[in-house]
Design an enzyme around this catalytic site. Structure first.
Site, PDB file in Angstrom:
ATOM      1  N   ASP A  32     -34.936  41.923  64.262  1.00  0.00           N
ATOM      2  CA  ASP A  32     -34.553  42.862  63.200  1.00  0.00           C
ATOM      3  C   ASP A  32     -34.220  42.162  61.881  1.00  0.00           C
ATOM      4  O   ASP A  32     -33.653  42.788  60.970  1.00  0.00           O
ATOM      5  CB  ASP A  32     -33.347  43.691  63.662  1.00  0.00           C
ATOM      6  CG  ASP A  32     -33.737  44.721  64.717  1.00  0.00           C
ATOM      7  OD1 ASP A  32     -34.572  45.589  64.398  1.00  0.00           O
ATOM      8  OD2 ASP A  32     -33.255  44.626  65.862  1.00  0.00           O
ATOM      9  N   ASP A  44     -28.335  44.477  56.150  1.00  0.00           N
ATOM     10  CA  ASP A  44     -27.202  44.581  57.074  1.00  0.00           C
ATOM     11  C   ASP A  44     -26.345  43.324  57.135  1.00  0.00           C
ATOM     12  O   ASP A  44     -25.272  43.332  57.731  1.00  0.00           O
ATOM     13  CB  ASP A  44     -27.716  44.942  58.476  1.00  0.00           C
ATOM     14  CG  ASP A  44     -28.307  46.337  58.473  1.00  0.00           C
ATOM     15  OD1 ASP A  44     -27.696  47.220  57.846  1.00  0.00           O
ATOM     16  OD2 ASP A  44     -29.385  46.526  59.060  1.00  0.00           O
ATOM     17  N   ARG A  63     -22.078  50.757  64.631  1.00  0.00           N
ATOM     18  CA  ARG A  63     -22.215  49.357  64.206  1.00  0.00           C
ATOM     19  C   ARG A  63     -21.064  48.872  63.311  1.00  0.00           C
ATOM     20  O   ARG A  63     -20.978  47.680  63.015  1.00  0.00           O
ATOM     21  CB  ARG A  63     -23.520  49.183  63.431  1.00  0.00           C
ATOM     22  CG  ARG A  63     -24.764  49.626  64.168  1.00  0.00           C
ATOM     23  CD  ARG A  63     -25.163  48.599  65.206  1.00  0.00           C
ATOM     24  NE  ARG A  63     -26.415  48.981  65.860  1.00  0.00           N
ATOM     25  CZ  ARG A  63     -27.611  48.673  65.382  1.00  0.00           C
ATOM     26  NH1 ARG A  63     -27.725  47.993  64.266  1.00  0.00           N
ATOM     27  NH2 ARG A  63     -28.694  49.048  66.028  1.00  0.00           N
ATOM     28  N   HIS A 116     -26.952  54.533  60.508  1.00  0.00           N
ATOM     29  CA  HIS A 116     -26.114  54.011  59.426  1.00  0.00           C
ATOM     30  C   HIS A 116     -25.750  55.118  58.429  1.00  0.00           C
ATOM     31  O   HIS A 116     -26.513  56.073  58.258  1.00  0.00           O
ATOM     32  CB  HIS A 116     -26.866  52.919  58.660  1.00  0.00           C
ATOM     33  CG  HIS A 116     -26.957  51.611  59.375  1.00  0.00           C
ATOM     34  ND1 HIS A 116     -28.138  50.900  59.480  1.00  0.00           N
ATOM     35  CD2 HIS A 116     -26.021  50.855  59.990  1.00  0.00           C
ATOM     36  CE1 HIS A 116     -27.923  49.766  60.138  1.00  0.00           C
ATOM     37  NE2 HIS A 116     -26.638  49.720  60.472  1.00  0.00           N
ATOM     38  N   ILE A 135     -38.725  51.425  64.000  1.00  0.00           N
ATOM     39  CA  ILE A 135     -37.562  50.665  64.487  1.00  0.00           C
ATOM     40  C   ILE A 135     -36.340  50.970  63.602  1.00  0.00           C
ATOM     41  O   ILE A 135     -35.501  50.114  63.336  1.00  0.00           O
ATOM     42  CB  ILE A 135     -37.860  49.143  64.599  1.00  0.00           C
ATOM     43  CG1 ILE A 135     -38.564  48.602  63.353  1.00  0.00           C
ATOM     44  CG2 ILE A 135     -38.688  48.860  65.837  1.00  0.00           C
ATOM     45  CD1 ILE A 135     -38.726  47.068  63.358  1.00  0.00           C
ATOM     46  N   CYS A 184     -32.855  48.965  53.749  1.00  0.00           N
ATOM     47  CA  CYS A 184     -32.585  47.864  54.691  1.00  0.00           C
ATOM     48  C   CYS A 184     -33.348  46.596  54.364  1.00  0.00           C
ATOM     49  O   CYS A 184     -32.951  45.507  54.761  1.00  0.00           O
ATOM     50  CB  CYS A 184     -32.983  48.243  56.108  1.00  0.00           C
ATOM     51  SG  CYS A 184     -32.827  49.946  56.511  1.00  0.00           S
TER      52      CYS A 184
HETATM   53  C1  CIR Z   1     -31.393  48.123  63.918  1.00  0.00           C
HETATM   54  O1  CIR Z   1     -31.301  49.005  64.761  1.00  0.00           O
HETATM   55  O2  CIR Z   1     -30.456  47.382  63.621  1.00  0.00           O
HETATM   56  C2  CIR Z   1     -32.704  47.933  63.202  1.00  0.00           C
HETATM   57  N1  CIR Z   1     -33.766  48.211  64.107  1.00  0.00           N
HETATM   58  C3  CIR Z   1     -32.785  48.822  61.975  1.00  0.00           C
HETATM   59  C4  CIR Z   1     -31.805  48.421  60.924  1.00  0.00           C
HETATM   60  C5  CIR Z   1     -31.882  49.285  59.709  1.00  0.00           C
HETATM   61  N2  CIR Z   1     -31.000  48.836  58.698  1.00  0.00           N
HETATM   62  C6  CIR Z   1     -30.436  49.612  57.808  1.00  0.00           C
HETATM   63  O3  CIR Z   1     -30.523  50.833  57.881  1.00  0.00           O
HETATM   64  N3  CIR Z   1     -29.690  49.041  56.855  1.00  0.00           N
END
Ligand code: CIR
Length: 263
Positions: free
Chosen positions: A66, A72, A137, A168, A249, A255
């Site tokens: 990821d 993140d 998270r 999120h 995903i 992100c």
């Molecule tokens: C996750 O589940 O962490 C990643 N597959 C997707 C992260 C997406 N990030 C975000 O919305 N800032």
């Protein structure tokens, strides 16, 4: 009013690893196609550059599926950056890998103290405050640590709740300008954006809520025509970007980059 919440001179992105096919997801709708994902990523980087941003593209990290979702890993403000502590155990090392790159552009890089967790996708920085949604998270301890970390830079952190079942906070909202927020109705109905102008996404177009204002334009995921029209009608210049593979995903447009203007 200043425009520091959406005027950016720099961005950091990371090449999608081939292992992105194993990226975390709430629901399995099939794996992303690596070639298409790469093409979409290239187009994203180009669009940032065309919006006037100096973009660094870091090498792919195969050990972290990821890791293309750099948002993140850190909170980037004018005064400095805060390295976050992702709540997904498989993503924890991504922050450590980002930290030295932040040191290249910022004179001050702080670290969340722990043991709490915060992912950048849960943070929406507006002109006047930093909104952080508790989620699977991001927990209250992490938010308290973040509040402490940015207090002497003059920022107010407001704790909110990410809607249940939503990855999120920013899966459901984004900033259109210093005082205007694009949101899903399920989030805006909570009243958390009182004092802001809210543009709601159209019913059935919830993923469009993860858009990004970058300098003079708003990047929106393609395939959400009703919401795109609403944002244009509200006076914004919209650029649509393909994001189908990231969406498999659970990744939105925000992100894929850390955007900032270091002072
Ligand atoms: C996750 O589940 O962490 C990643 N597959 C997707 C992260 C997406 N990030 C975000 O919305 N800032």
């Amino acid at each position: 009013m200043s425009e520091r919440s959406f005027r950016f001179s720099h961005a950091i992105t990371r090449r999608p690893p081939l292992s992105a096919v194993h990226g975390l997801r709430a629901e399995d709708v099939g794996n992303p196609d690596s070639d298409v994902l790469m093409r979409h990523h290239d187009a994203y980087v180009l669009a940032l550059r065309q919006a006037g941003v100096d973009v660094s593209v870091l090498d792919a990290l195969e050990e972290f599926p990821d890791s293309l979702f750099v948002e993140d890993t850190a909170l980037c403000l004018q005064e400095g950056a805060v390295v976050l502590r992702p709540g997904a155990p498989t993503r924890f090392g991504e922050s450590m890998a980002m930290s030295p790159h932040l040191g290249d552009v910022y004179s001050e890089v702080r670290q969340l103290a722990g043991p709490g967790f915060v992912e950048g996708g849960d943070i929406l920085t507006t002109e006047t405050e930093i909104l952080v949604g508790r989620s699977a998270r991001t927990n209250a301890e992490g938010i308290a640590e973040l509040r402490e970390a940015v207090a002497d830079w003059g920022y107010t952190v407001r704790e909110l709740t990410t809607p249940p079942g939503v990855l999120h906070f920013k899966s459901d909202c984004s900033l259109l300008d210093g005082s205007t927020i694009l949101s899903t109705p399920r989030l805006s109905a909570s009243g958390c954006f009182e004092g802001y102008t809210v543009v709601d996404v159209a019913e059935g177009e919830e993923p469009a809520a993860n858009s990004i204002r970058v300098n003079d334009v708003v990047f929106m995921p393609s395939g959400f025509p009703l919401t795109t029209e609403r944002v244009r009608d509200a006076g914004f210049v919209v650029i649509e970007l393909e994001n189908s593979e990231c969406q498999k995903i659970d990744g939105g447009l925000s992100c894929l980059s850390l955007r900032f203007t270091p002072s």
